[in-house]
Design a protein around this motif. Structure first.
Motif, PDB file in Angstrom:
ATOM      1  N   HIS A  41       0.614  -1.285   0.083  1.00  0.00           N
ATOM      2  CA  HIS A  41      -0.008   0.075   0.124  1.00  0.00           C
ATOM      3  C   HIS A  41       0.834   1.296   0.021  1.00  0.00           C
ATOM      4  O   HIS A  41       1.956   1.502   0.468  1.00  0.00           O
ATOM      5  CB  HIS A  41      -0.886  -0.073   1.294  1.00  0.00           C
ATOM      6  N   LEU A  42       0.276   2.427  -0.400  1.00  0.00           N
ATOM      7  CA  LEU A  42       1.178   3.756  -0.513  1.00  0.00           C
ATOM      8  C   LEU A  42       0.766   4.295   1.021  1.00  0.00           C
ATOM      9  O   LEU A  42      -0.167   3.972   1.716  1.00  0.00           O
ATOM     10  CB  LEU A  42       0.398   4.574  -1.372  1.00  0.00           C
ATOM     11  N   ASN A  43       1.879   4.834   1.369  1.00  0.00           N
ATOM     12  CA  ASN A  43       1.898   5.645   2.739  1.00  0.00           C
ATOM     13  C   ASN A  43       1.595   7.027   2.535  1.00  0.00           C
ATOM     14  O   ASN A  43       1.390   7.456   1.494  1.00  0.00           O
ATOM     15  CB  ASN A  43       3.110   5.226   3.586  1.00  0.00           C
ATOM     16  N   ASP A  44       1.223   7.621   3.600  1.00  0.00           N
ATOM     17  CA  ASP A  44       0.780   9.082   3.598  1.00  0.00           C
ATOM     18  C   ASP A  44       1.957   9.983   2.872  1.00  0.00           C
ATOM     19  O   ASP A  44       1.205  10.588   2.052  1.00  0.00           O
ATOM     20  CB  ASP A  44       0.543   9.518   4.897  1.00  0.00           C
ATOM     21  N   LEU A  45       2.927   9.676   3.072  1.00  0.00           N
ATOM     22  CA  LEU A  45       3.999  10.488   2.311  1.00  0.00           C
ATOM     23  C   LEU A  45       3.895  10.254   0.956  1.00  0.00           C
ATOM     24  O   LEU A  45       4.012  11.381   0.073  1.00  0.00           O
ATOM     25  CB  LEU A  45       5.440  10.085   3.032  1.00  0.00           C
ATOM     26  N   GLN A  46       4.014   9.157   0.399  1.00  0.00           N
ATOM     27  CA  GLN A  46       3.748   8.765  -0.933  1.00  0.00           C
ATOM     28  C   GLN A  46       2.574   9.339  -1.328  1.00  0.00           C
ATOM     29  O   GLN A  46       2.507   9.843  -2.649  1.00  0.00           O
ATOM     30  CB  GLN A  46       4.010   7.275  -1.083  1.00  0.00           C
ATOM     31  N   ARG A  47       1.524   9.079  -0.931  1.00  0.00           N
ATOM     32  CA  ARG A  47       0.099   9.954  -1.307  1.00  0.00           C
ATOM     33  C   ARG A  47       0.288  11.198  -1.420  1.00  0.00           C
ATOM     34  O   ARG A  47      -0.185  12.225  -2.400  1.00  0.00           O
ATOM     35  CB  ARG A  47      -0.829   9.607  -0.487  1.00  0.00           C
ATOM     36  N   GLY A  48       1.074  12.092  -0.440  1.00  0.00           N
ATOM     37  CA  GLY A  48       1.107  13.366  -0.484  1.00  0.00           C
ATOM     38  C   GLY A  48       2.155  13.976  -1.630  1.00  0.00           C
ATOM     39  O   GLY A  48       2.020  14.848  -2.249  1.00  0.00           O
ATOM     40  N   ILE A  49       3.089  12.837  -1.796  1.00  0.00           N
ATOM     41  CA  ILE A  49       4.125  13.359  -3.088  1.00  0.00           C
ATOM     42  C   ILE A  49       3.304  13.312  -4.392  1.00  0.00           C
ATOM     43  O   ILE A  49       3.604  14.155  -5.284  1.00  0.00           O
ATOM     44  CB  ILE A  49       5.252  12.434  -3.043  1.00  0.00           C
ATOM     45  N   ILE A  50       2.389  12.210  -4.402  1.00  0.00           N
ATOM     46  CA  ILE A  50       1.924  12.412  -5.797  1.00  0.00           C
ATOM     47  C   ILE A  50       0.837  13.389  -5.826  1.00  0.00           C
ATOM     48  O   ILE A  50       0.631  14.080  -6.785  1.00  0.00           O
ATOM     49  CB  ILE A  50       0.883  10.989  -5.907  1.00  0.00           C
ATOM     50  N   GLU A  51       0.056  13.736  -4.749  1.00  0.00           N
ATOM     51  CA  GLU A  51      -0.913  14.840  -5.093  1.00  0.00           C
ATOM     52  C   GLU A  51      -0.125  16.290  -5.045  1.00  0.00           C
ATOM     53  O   GLU A  51      -0.561  16.932  -6.009  1.00  0.00           O
ATOM     54  CB  GLU A  51      -1.463  15.024  -3.628  1.00  0.00           C
ATOM     55  N   GLY A  52       1.187  16.510  -4.287  1.00  0.00           N
ATOM     56  CA  GLY A  52       1.740  17.582  -4.427  1.00  0.00           C
ATOM     57  C   GLY A  52       2.405  17.750  -6.125  1.00  0.00           C
ATOM     58  O   GLY A  52       2.429  18.596  -6.524  1.00  0.00           O
ATOM     59  N   THR A  53       2.809  16.623  -6.574  1.00  0.00           N
ATOM     60  CA  THR A  53       3.477  16.711  -7.609  1.00  0.00           C
ATOM     61  C   THR A  53       2.629  16.929  -8.810  1.00  0.00           C
ATOM     62  O   THR A  53       2.582  17.677  -9.764  1.00  0.00           O
ATOM     63  CB  THR A  53       3.951  15.160  -8.319  1.00  0.00           C
ATOM     64  N   LEU A  54       1.023  16.314  -8.864  1.00  0.00           N
ATOM     65  CA  LEU A  54       0.271  16.716  -9.684  1.00  0.00           C
ATOM     66  C   LEU A  54      -0.347  18.143  -9.542  1.00  0.00           C
ATOM     67  O   LEU A  54      -0.820  18.598 -10.623  1.00  0.00           O
ATOM     68  CB  LEU A  54      -1.197  15.893  -9.541  1.00  0.00           C
ATOM     69  N   LYS A  55      -0.146  18.832  -8.476  1.00  0.00           N
ATOM     70  CA  LYS A  55      -0.417  20.053  -8.242  1.00  0.00           C
ATOM     71  C   LYS A  55       0.802  21.055  -8.418  1.00  0.00           C
ATOM     72  O   LYS A  55       0.873  22.028  -8.108  1.00  0.00           O
ATOM     73  CB  LYS A  55      -1.072  20.447  -6.690  1.00  0.00           C
ATOM     74  N   ARG A  56       1.748  20.349  -8.766  1.00  0.00           N
ATOM     75  CA  ARG A  56       3.182  21.047  -9.584  1.00  0.00           C
ATOM     76  C   ARG A  56       3.999  21.761  -8.067  1.00  0.00           C
ATOM     77  O   ARG A  56       4.380  22.661  -8.345  1.00  0.00           O
ATOM     78  CB  ARG A  56       2.865  22.304 -10.603  1.00  0.00           C
ATOM     79  N   GLN A  57       3.696  21.186  -6.999  1.00  0.00           N
ATOM     80  CA  GLN A  57       4.490  21.612  -5.921  1.00  0.00           C
ATOM     81  C   GLN A  57       5.912  21.159  -5.841  1.00  0.00           C
ATOM     82  O   GLN A  57       6.100  20.146  -6.584  1.00  0.00           O
ATOM     83  CB  GLN A  57       3.850  20.976  -4.617  1.00  0.00           C
ATOM     84  N   LYS A  58       6.866  21.978  -5.370  1.00  0.00           N
ATOM     85  CA  LYS A  58       8.239  21.700  -5.197  1.00  0.00           C
ATOM     86  C   LYS A  58       8.191  20.605  -4.052  1.00  0.00           C
ATOM     87  O   LYS A  58       7.510  20.686  -3.085  1.00  0.00           O
ATOM     88  CB  LYS A  58       8.991  22.916  -4.893  1.00  0.00           C
ATOM     89  N   TYR A  59       9.225  19.798  -4.009  1.00  0.00           N
ATOM     90  CA  TYR A  59       9.422  18.906  -2.863  1.00  0.00           C
ATOM     91  C   TYR A  59       9.627  19.812  -1.593  1.00  0.00           C
ATOM     92  O   TYR A  59       9.168  19.461  -0.518  1.00  0.00           O
ATOM     93  CB  TYR A  59      10.861  18.056  -3.154  1.00  0.00           C
ATOM     94  N   ALA A  60      10.247  20.820  -1.566  1.00  0.00           N
ATOM     95  CA  ALA A  60      10.413  21.647  -0.472  1.00  0.00           C
ATOM     96  C   ALA A  60       9.021  21.948   0.288  1.00  0.00           C
ATOM     97  O   ALA A  60       8.737  21.915   1.480  1.00  0.00           O
ATOM     98  CB  ALA A  60      11.266  22.997  -0.669  1.00  0.00           C
ATOM     99  N   ASP A  61       7.978  22.100  -0.616  1.00  0.00           N
ATOM    100  CA  ASP A  61       6.730  22.685   0.049  1.00  0.00           C
ATOM    101  C   ASP A  61       5.983  21.418   0.501  1.00  0.00           C
ATOM    102  O   ASP A  61       5.375  21.368   1.447  1.00  0.00           O
ATOM    103  CB  ASP A  61       5.621  23.231  -1.089  1.00  0.00           C
ATOM    104  N   ILE A  62       5.981  20.017  -0.144  1.00  0.00           N
ATOM    105  CA  ILE A  62       5.530  18.948   0.227  1.00  0.00           C
ATOM    106  C   ILE A  62       6.421  18.568   1.519  1.00  0.00           C
ATOM    107  O   ILE A  62       5.996  18.144   2.627  1.00  0.00           O
ATOM    108  CB  ILE A  62       5.846  17.858  -0.597  1.00  0.00           C
TER     109      ILE A  62
END
Length: 170
Positions: free
Chosen positions: A21-42
């Protein structure tokens, strides 16, 4: 379709392919990436270091590349998900929406699958893997996959899939 439904699609495909299963951080990275966030923001959102989020992001993108059998990076994640899940993802106001989902094309080359040697081949473990496949049948039916497609995807016999009543699944 909102971000939670997109993440659910990714979760189900990853679980069907890897058993993880995906963990919370992995889900957050997918969401942030789709929203064009930088890793620093995530990283700020999760109160983690940017380096740690970059490392997890790299591992996640490699895993998605293996799962979808095509290269996945921060810049093409949206197009890969749209193509693999027949999704229409709109990022107009930082929300992910879908106008339609017709079918999910989940095709894995069974010949290239390598067994997970880190797991013991005990009857209990095998029963657990089988039960997970059975529980996945109902979810895949909700996405409109036919029993034939489900049987091929999960490596089960067509008769096994057909005898599973989706009303009896939890």
């Amino acid at each position: 379709m909102d971000i939670h439904e997109v993440l659910q699609f990714v979760e189900e495909v990853v679980y069907a392919k890897t058993g993880q299963h995906l963990n919370d951080l992995q889900r957050g990275i997918i969401e942030g990436t789709l929203k064009r966030q930088k890793y620093a923001d995530i990283a700020d959102t999760y109160r983690l270091s940017e380096g740690h989020v970059k490392d997890i992001g790299y591992e996640l993108l490699q895993m998605l590349s293996d799962v979808f059998d095509e290269p996945v990076d921060k810049h093409n994640l949206k197009s890969v998900l749209e193509r693999q899940g027949n999704l229409n993802i709109s990022l107009g106001d930082n929300n992910i929406n879908s106008n339609s989902i017709g079918y999910i094309n989940v095709c894995f080359d069974q010949r290239s699958a390598t067994p997970d040697k880190s797991q013991p081949a005990t009857p209990d473990f095998q029963q657990g893997k089988y039960q997970a496949k059975i529980e996945t049948i109902g979810k895949l039916r909700q996405f409109g996959l036919s029993d034939e497609q489900i049987a091929e995807l999960l490596g089960l016999g067509l008769d096994e899939v057909k005898k599973i009543d989706s009303n009896n699944l939890t």
